[in-house]
Design a protein around this motif. Structure first.
Motif, PDB file in Angstrom:
ATOM      1  N   PHE A 192       0.808  -1.215   0.000  1.00  0.00           N
ATOM      2  CA  PHE A 192       0.000   0.000   0.000  1.00  0.00           C
ATOM      3  C   PHE A 192       0.845   1.271   0.000  1.00  0.00           C
ATOM      4  N   LEU A 193       2.173   1.143   0.025  1.00  0.00           N
ATOM      5  CA  LEU A 193       3.031   2.323   0.093  1.00  0.00           C
ATOM      6  C   LEU A 193       2.833   3.254  -1.095  1.00  0.00           C
ATOM      7  N   SER A 194       2.541   2.694  -2.253  1.00  0.00           N
ATOM      8  CA  SER A 194       2.468   3.507  -3.473  1.00  0.00           C
ATOM      9  C   SER A 194       1.413   4.594  -3.392  1.00  0.00           C
ATOM     10  N   VAL A 195       0.335   4.369  -2.637  1.00  0.00           N
ATOM     11  CA  VAL A 195      -0.772   5.332  -2.629  1.00  0.00           C
ATOM     12  C   VAL A 195      -0.363   6.654  -1.998  1.00  0.00           C
ATOM     13  N   ALA A 196       0.692   6.651  -1.190  1.00  0.00           N
ATOM     14  CA  ALA A 196       1.093   7.868  -0.485  1.00  0.00           C
ATOM     15  C   ALA A 196       2.585   8.131  -0.609  1.00  0.00           C
ATOM     16  N   MET A 197       3.182   7.748  -1.725  1.00  0.00           N
ATOM     17  CA  MET A 197       4.605   8.012  -1.919  1.00  0.00           C
ATOM     18  C   MET A 197       4.910   9.509  -1.909  1.00  0.00           C
ATOM     19  N   HIS A 198       3.925  10.321  -2.247  1.00  0.00           N
ATOM     20  CA  HIS A 198       4.147  11.776  -2.243  1.00  0.00           C
ATOM     21  C   HIS A 198       4.359  12.311  -0.837  1.00  0.00           C
ATOM     22  N   ARG A 199       4.028  11.530   0.164  1.00  0.00           N
ATOM     23  CA  ARG A 199       4.207  11.957   1.549  1.00  0.00           C
ATOM     24  C   ARG A 199       5.528  11.505   2.144  1.00  0.00           C
ATOM     25  N   ILE A 200       6.251  10.659   1.448  1.00  0.00           N
ATOM     26  CA  ILE A 200       7.502  10.147   2.015  1.00  0.00           C
ATOM     27  C   ILE A 200       8.713  10.392   1.122  1.00  0.00           C
ATOM     28  N   MET A 201       8.502  10.712  -0.148  1.00  0.00           N
ATOM     29  CA  MET A 201       9.635  10.997  -1.022  1.00  0.00           C
ATOM     30  C   MET A 201      10.014  12.468  -0.916  1.00  0.00           C
ATOM     31  N   PRO A 202      11.289  12.792  -1.047  1.00  0.00           N
ATOM     32  CA  PRO A 202      11.739  14.189  -0.904  1.00  0.00           C
ATOM     33  C   PRO A 202      11.242  15.066  -2.040  1.00  0.00           C
ATOM     34  N   ALA A 203      11.149  16.356  -1.759  1.00  0.00           N
ATOM     35  CA  ALA A 203      10.616  17.308  -2.730  1.00  0.00           C
ATOM     36  C   ALA A 203      11.472  17.405  -3.979  1.00  0.00           C
ATOM     37  N   GLU A 204      12.756  17.014  -3.889  1.00  0.00           N
ATOM     38  CA  GLU A 204      13.641  17.100  -5.046  1.00  0.00           C
ATOM     39  C   GLU A 204      13.204  16.159  -6.176  1.00  0.00           C
ATOM     40  N   ILE A 205      12.429  15.139  -5.840  1.00  0.00           N
ATOM     41  CA  ILE A 205      11.971  14.177  -6.839  1.00  0.00           C
ATOM     42  C   ILE A 205      10.551  14.545  -7.237  1.00  0.00           C
ATOM     43  N   SER A 206      10.344  14.821  -8.505  1.00  0.00           N
ATOM     44  CA  SER A 206       9.017  15.217  -8.965  1.00  0.00           C
ATOM     45  C   SER A 206       8.278  14.093  -9.687  1.00  0.00           C
ATOM     46  N   ARG A 207       9.019  13.236 -10.384  1.00  0.00           N
ATOM     47  CA  ARG A 207       8.389  12.150 -11.125  1.00  0.00           C
ATOM     48  C   ARG A 207       9.038  10.828 -10.738  1.00  0.00           C
ATOM     49  N   LEU A 208       8.209   9.884 -10.352  1.00  0.00           N
ATOM     50  CA  LEU A 208       8.692   8.579  -9.919  1.00  0.00           C
ATOM     51  C   LEU A 208       7.852   7.500 -10.592  1.00  0.00           C
ATOM     52  N   ILE A 209       8.523   6.523 -11.187  1.00  0.00           N
ATOM     53  CA  ILE A 209       7.839   5.374 -11.760  1.00  0.00           C
ATOM     54  C   ILE A 209       8.091   4.169 -10.863  1.00  0.00           C
ATOM     55  N   LEU A 210       7.024   3.545 -10.387  1.00  0.00           N
ATOM     56  CA  LEU A 210       7.112   2.321  -9.605  1.00  0.00           C
ATOM     57  C   LEU A 210       6.753   1.138 -10.493  1.00  0.00           C
ATOM     58  N   VAL A 211       7.594   0.122 -10.487  1.00  0.00           N
ATOM     59  CA  VAL A 211       7.397  -1.038 -11.360  1.00  0.00           C
ATOM     60  C   VAL A 211       7.577  -2.306 -10.547  1.00  0.00           C
ATOM     61  N   ASP A 212       6.672  -3.261 -10.717  1.00  0.00           N
ATOM     62  CA  ASP A 212       6.835  -4.566 -10.084  1.00  0.00           C
ATOM     63  C   ASP A 212       8.102  -5.239 -10.599  1.00  0.00           C
TER      64      ASP A 212
END
Length: 351
Positions: free
Chosen positions: A153-173
Motif C-alpha cells: 500500500f506504500l504507493s498510494v502515499a509516496m508523495h508523503r515520504i519521497m523528498p521534494a527534489e523528486i518530482s516524477r517517480l515510476i514504480l514497477v513490479d
C-alpha cells in the motif's frame, strides 16, 4: 570496463536530503557515478524508478525474477544518453543483502550514469499507518494473506515520504521484462491530462467484473467492471507513474486517503477487495476517473490468465487483448512466464 567518475556537481549534494533513504549506494564506488566516457558537460537528467523487494528471504523464485527484471531494465530498458537512472529499492532488513547483490550484478558495467538508493520499508510503513491501516482492512483478504502486507500500500502515499527534489517517480513490479527504454515511459508524464496525478494501465482480467458483482447487480447497465474501451475494467498497479507534486497538490486525491471518505466510497460501490493498492486506485477511478492517465497496454502487457479458467471464459478475451505493438513491457503476473523475444528475420535457427 574501468569506471570514470564525474565531478560531484551541486545537485549531488541533494542526496543528503533523501530523508527516507536508509542507505545510499553509488555504482562504481561509495561517492561517484559510474559513467561511460566521455563525461557529459552538464549533470544528466535523472530518471527515478522504484521497486519493492521485501519478504525475499527463502523465496528463490522471487529473487530470480527480480534479478531478471533489473537486468532487462539495464539492457533494453536503459535510458538514453544525457540521462541517468536512479533506482530506488524499497527493502526490509532480511532482503537488503539480496537487493544490493542484484543491483550490483544488473548494473555492473552499465554504459549509462546510475545510482541505487535503498529505503527501509519499516519506518515508511510506520509513517503511513493512518493511511495504510484502513486500506489493509478494505483491500486485503485478511491477516496473513499475500496482499495484506502493508508494503503493498506504500504507493498510494509516496508523495508523503519521497523528498521534494523528486518530482516524477515510476514504480514497477519486479516480475516484468523491459522491451523498450524506460525513458519512453517517462514521456507518458507529458501526456497527463489536467487534474491527473497518476498514470496506470487497465486491468487485463475480469477480476473487477467479479469484485463489483453486487454493485453491478444493483445497477443494471453500469459500465463498472465492463471491458474496455467503453467499460471501466479497473486498474493494474504493476506499473505506476507518480506525479509527486500533483499528488501533493490534489485536495481531491488526498481526501480519498482519509478513512471516512474512503469507507464511504467503498460502501457506495459495495466493494471489498484483496489486491492491495490497485484496489484503491480502481475504486478511486470509478468515482474520479480524471485523477488517472491511462497508460497504453503495451507498457503493462499483463500475462496472467487465471480468470479465463475460473468462470469468465466467455468474456475473458475482451479484457485480455492488447492490440498495441510492439509490447514495451511484459508483466508476468501470477508467475506467468514471459515470452522470449523472437529472433530477427533472417537469423539462423534449427529445423
Amino acid at each position: 570496463m574501468a569506471a570514470s567518475c564525474l565531478p560531484r556537481p551541486c545537485w549531488l549534494l541533494a542526496a543528503a536530503s533523501l530523508a527516507v533513504a536508509l542507505g545510499l549506494y553509488y555504482a562504481g564506488g561509495p561517492s561517484s557515478w559510474e559513467a561511460a566516457p566521455p563525461p557529459p558537460r552538464s549533470p544528466p537528467r535523472e530518471l527515478h524508478v522504484g521497486s519493492v523487494l521485501a519478504r525475499a528471504e527463502g523465496r528463490a523464485g522471487l529473487v530470480w525474477r527480480a534479478g531478471a527484471a533489473l537486468r532487462s531494465l539495464a539492457g533494453a530498458g536503459a535510458p538514453r544518453p544525457g540521462t541517468a537512472l536512479v533506482l530506488h529499492l524499497l527493502t526490509d532488513a532480511q532482503s537488503r543483502a539480496a537487493a544490493e547483490q542484484l543491483a550490483r550484478q544488473a548494473l555492473h558495467g552499465a554504459p549509462f550514469p546510475h545510482k541505487v538508493v535503498f529505503h527501509d520499508v519499516e519506518p515508511l510503513v510506520e509513517r503511513l499507518l493512518p493511511v495504510i491501516g484502513p486500506m489493509q482492512e478494505l483491500f486485503s483478504a485478511g491477516a496473513g494473506t499475500y496482499y495484506s502486507d502493508a508494503i503493498f500500500f506504500l504507493s498510494v502515499a509516496m508523495h508523503r515520504i519521497m523528498p521534494a527534489e523528486i518530482s516524477r517517480l515510476i514504480l514497477v513490479d519486479l516480475d516484468v521484462e523491459y522491451r523498450a527504454s524506460i525513458q519512453e515511459l517517462f514521456e507518458e508524464f507529458d501526456r497527463f491530462p489536467e487534474g491527473a496525478v497518476i498514470g496506470i494501465a487497465h486491468e487485463m482480467q475480469p477480476v473487477y467484473r467479479h469484485l463489483f458483482w453486487q454493485f453491478r447487480k444493483e445497477h443494471p447497465g453500469t459500465r463498472v467492471g465492463d471491458p474496455p474501451p467503453e467499460g471501466l475494467p479497473g486498474f493494474n498497479s504493476g506499473v505506476l507513474l507518480l506525479d509527486l507534486p500533483a499528488m501533493r497538490a490534489s485536495g481531491l486525491y488526498n481526501g480519498l486517503l482519509e478513512e471516512g471518505p474512503l469507507r464511504a466510497l467503498a460502501q457506495r460501490f459495495r466493494f471489498r477487495g484483496h489486491l492491495g493498492d490497485q484496489d484503491f486506485f480502481t475504486l478511486a477511478g470509478m468515482e474520479h476517473p480524471g485523477l488517472f492517465h491511462r497508460l497504453p497496454c503495451a507498457w503493462n502487457r499483463q500475462l496472467c490468465t487465471w480468470w479465463r479458467l475460473h468462470g469468465y471464459q466467455d468474456v475473458f478475451e475482451h479484457y485480455f487483448r492488447c492490440d498495441q505493438a510492439p509490447v514495451k513491457l511484459f508483466h508476468g503476473n501470477c508467475n506467468t512466464p514471459i515470452p522470449q523475444e523472437e529472433p530477427p528475420r533472417g537469423a539462423g535457427g534449427g529445423g
